[in-house]
Design a protein around this motif. Sequence first.
Motif, mmCIF file in Angstrom:
data_model
loop_
_atom_site.group_PDB
_atom_site.id
_atom_site.type_symbol
_atom_site.label_atom_id
_atom_site.label_comp_id
_atom_site.label_asym_id
_atom_site.label_seq_id
_atom_site.Cartn_x
_atom_site.Cartn_y
_atom_site.Cartn_z
ATOM 1 N N LEU A 1 40.308 -2.020 -38.833
ATOM 2 C CA LEU A 1 39.101 -2.145 -39.640
ATOM 3 C C LEU A 1 38.964 -3.562 -40.188
ATOM 4 N N ASP A 2 40.077 -4.162 -40.605
ATOM 5 C CA ASP A 2 40.048 -5.544 -41.086
ATOM 6 C C ASP A 2 39.525 -6.480 -39.997
ATOM 7 N N GLN A 3 39.986 -6.266 -38.768
ATOM 8 C CA GLN A 3 39.536 -7.111 -37.661
ATOM 9 C C GLN A 3 38.062 -6.887 -37.359
ATOM 10 N N TYR A 4 37.646 -5.625 -37.392
ATOM 11 C CA TYR A 4 36.234 -5.299 -37.169
ATOM 12 C C TYR A 4 35.352 -6.008 -38.194
ATOM 13 N N GLN A 5 35.738 -5.935 -39.464
ATOM 14 C CA GLN A 5 34.929 -6.559 -40.507
ATOM 15 C C GLN A 5 34.885 -8.080 -40.363
ATOM 16 N N LYS A 6 36.003 -8.665 -39.924
ATOM 17 C CA LYS A 6 36.017 -10.105 -39.676
ATOM 18 C C LYS A 6 35.070 -10.461 -38.537
ATOM 19 N N ASP A 7 35.130 -9.688 -37.453
ATOM 20 C CA ASP A 7 34.252 -9.940 -36.299
ATOM 21 C C ASP A 7 32.790 -9.790 -36.673
ATOM 22 N N GLU A 8 32.490 -8.771 -37.471
ATOM 23 C CA GLU A 8 31.093 -8.543 -37.846
ATOM 24 C C GLU A 8 30.588 -9.594 -38.825
ATOM 25 N N ALA A 9 31.447 -10.094 -39.688
ATOM 26 C CA ALA A 9 31.051 -11.190 -40.577
ATOM 27 C C ALA A 9 30.682 -12.417 -39.754
ATOM 28 N N GLU A 10 31.437 -12.661 -38.679
ATOM 29 C CA GLU A 10 31.140 -13.786 -37.788
ATOM 30 C C GLU A 10 29.831 -13.546 -37.042
ATOM 31 N N ARG A 11 29.601 -12.295 -36.607
ATOM 32 C CA ARG A 11 28.335 -11.974 -35.931
ATOM 33 C C ARG A 11 27.160 -12.251 -36.854
ATOM 34 N N ARG A 12 27.258 -11.769 -38.088
ATOM 35 C CA ARG A 12 26.145 -11.937 -39.031
ATOM 36 C C ARG A 12 25.909 -13.408 -39.361
ATOM 37 N N ALA A 13 26.971 -14.185 -39.506
ATOM 38 C CA ALA A 13 26.812 -15.617 -39.777
ATOM 39 C C ALA A 13 26.116 -16.310 -38.614
ATOM 40 N N ARG A 14 26.503 -15.954 -37.403
ATOM 41 C CA ARG A 14 25.885 -16.554 -36.211
ATOM 42 C C ARG A 14 24.407 -16.195 -36.129
ATOM 43 N N ILE A 15 24.078 -14.927 -36.403
ATOM 44 C CA ILE A 15 22.681 -14.504 -36.337
ATOM 45 C C ILE A 15 21.868 -15.172 -37.440
ATOM 46 N N HIS A 16 22.441 -15.317 -38.623
ATOM 47 C CA HIS A 16 21.747 -16.028 -39.708
ATOM 48 C C HIS A 16 21.359 -17.440 -39.254
ATOM 49 N N ARG A 17 22.282 -18.113 -38.571
ATOM 50 C CA ARG A 17 21.980 -19.474 -38.079
ATOM 51 C C ARG A 17 20.847 -19.443 -37.066
ATOM 52 N N GLU A 18 20.849 -18.425 -36.201
ATOM 53 C CA GLU A 18 19.784 -18.302 -35.201
ATOM 54 C C GLU A 18 18.433 -18.042 -35.861
ATOM 55 N N LEU A 19 18.421 -17.208 -36.889
ATOM 56 C CA LEU A 19 17.165 -16.872 -37.556
ATOM 57 C C LEU A 19 16.547 -18.079 -38.243
ATOM 58 N N GLU A 20 17.377 -18.991 -38.692
ATOM 59 C CA GLU A 20 16.869 -20.205 -39.332
ATOM 60 C C GLU A 20 16.102 -21.089 -38.359
ATOM 61 N N GLN A 21 16.333 -20.894 -37.061
ATOM 62 C CA GLN A 21 15.665 -21.698 -36.047
ATOM 63 C C GLN A 21 14.351 -21.082 -35.575
ATOM 64 N N ARG A 22 14.030 -19.879 -36.048
ATOM 65 C CA ARG A 22 12.785 -19.233 -35.639
ATOM 66 C C ARG A 22 11.594 -20.008 -36.178
ATOM 67 N N SER A 23 10.473 -19.902 -35.453
ATOM 68 C CA SER A 23 9.256 -20.584 -35.911
ATOM 69 C C SER A 23 8.789 -20.030 -37.251
ATOM 70 N N VAL A 24 8.997 -18.723 -37.457
ATOM 71 C CA VAL A 24 8.724 -18.102 -38.755
ATOM 72 C C VAL A 24 10.042 -17.506 -39.237
ATOM 73 N N PRO A 25 10.814 -18.251 -40.034
ATOM 74 C CA PRO A 25 12.130 -17.773 -40.486
ATOM 75 C C PRO A 25 12.021 -16.476 -41.290
ATOM 76 N N ILE A 26 13.058 -15.662 -41.206
ATOM 77 C CA ILE A 26 13.140 -14.433 -41.997
ATOM 78 C C ILE A 26 14.031 -14.711 -43.201
ATOM 79 N N GLY A 27 13.458 -14.574 -44.381
ATOM 80 C CA GLY A 27 14.193 -14.916 -45.600
ATOM 81 C C GLY A 27 15.041 -13.768 -46.122
#
Length: 280
Positions: free
Chosen positions: A121-147
């Motif tokens: 579970l610790d590893q899963y949560q670490k992996d998912e935190a990384e997924r969410r951080a990566r997606i947050h960076r991608e969303l910032e590049q959208r033409s209409v960012p999601i706040g």
Amino acid sequence: MICREQDEAIVMVKQHEHGRLAGELAKWFREEQVPESLRRDEVLWSIANHDRGWIDLDETPFWNDAENVPYSFIDFPVVPKLTFYRRGLNEIEAVSSYGALLCSLHFERLIEVSGEECPELDQYQKDEAERRARIHRELEQRSVPIGEDELYYDARLLQFCDDLSLYLALNRPGSPKAEEHPWWQDGFSGSEDFKFTSGRVITAEWQDESTLLLEPFPFTHEVEAVFMLRRVSRSEIAAKGIARAYRETPEEECRIMVSGRPEEASADEQGNAEHGAGGQ
């Protein structure tokens, strides 16, 4: 699998069927809470598919011999559950990165509530935190960012529709308040954050076996909730085993009308009429 015991049978609803219903409920949520059109389809699809990781797993139920019931999503062993969480999130991200962010946050909340602990579970949560951080960076590049405000309310929409769909599956239609599943005896947690509730928690109460009343009412009109279930006989399970008994039990359709209290509906109609008169 979502399971509840009733008489000499176990009522069973597939997780993805429950998710599909959550997506249908989200379509009719009050307009001030519905996502803007640019992300609406993305959010609705993600709500309907948030439990798609369970699709294959729910084809054959697993028996919990310690409790003498099938394993449900509540008590399913954590390590394989995390495997299917991850699989479902990967499939969602392949279609919608924002949807994967919403669903990853949703599962994180469920894990925190469950209080489960293990190295996997610790590893899963670490992996998912990384997924969410990566997606947050991608969303910032959208033409209409999601706040963050949009993300917060979309997550609340997923949480509420998930909870209401689970409520319909885990409670016997028409049951008195005293027999209600303990998760919702004080209402739907988080619903007080919706603007139209004015800080009140949405509560549910059965009017009869086919009508559920919600207050304050969260939809634009009465909604008929339709989902498939199986009532698997305990005697059939004892005779054939859970896998065969489940497979040979026909699906049946459950239909519940989700409505508001009459006095609340009258107030809404009066408000709409006054609003219309003011615009003439």
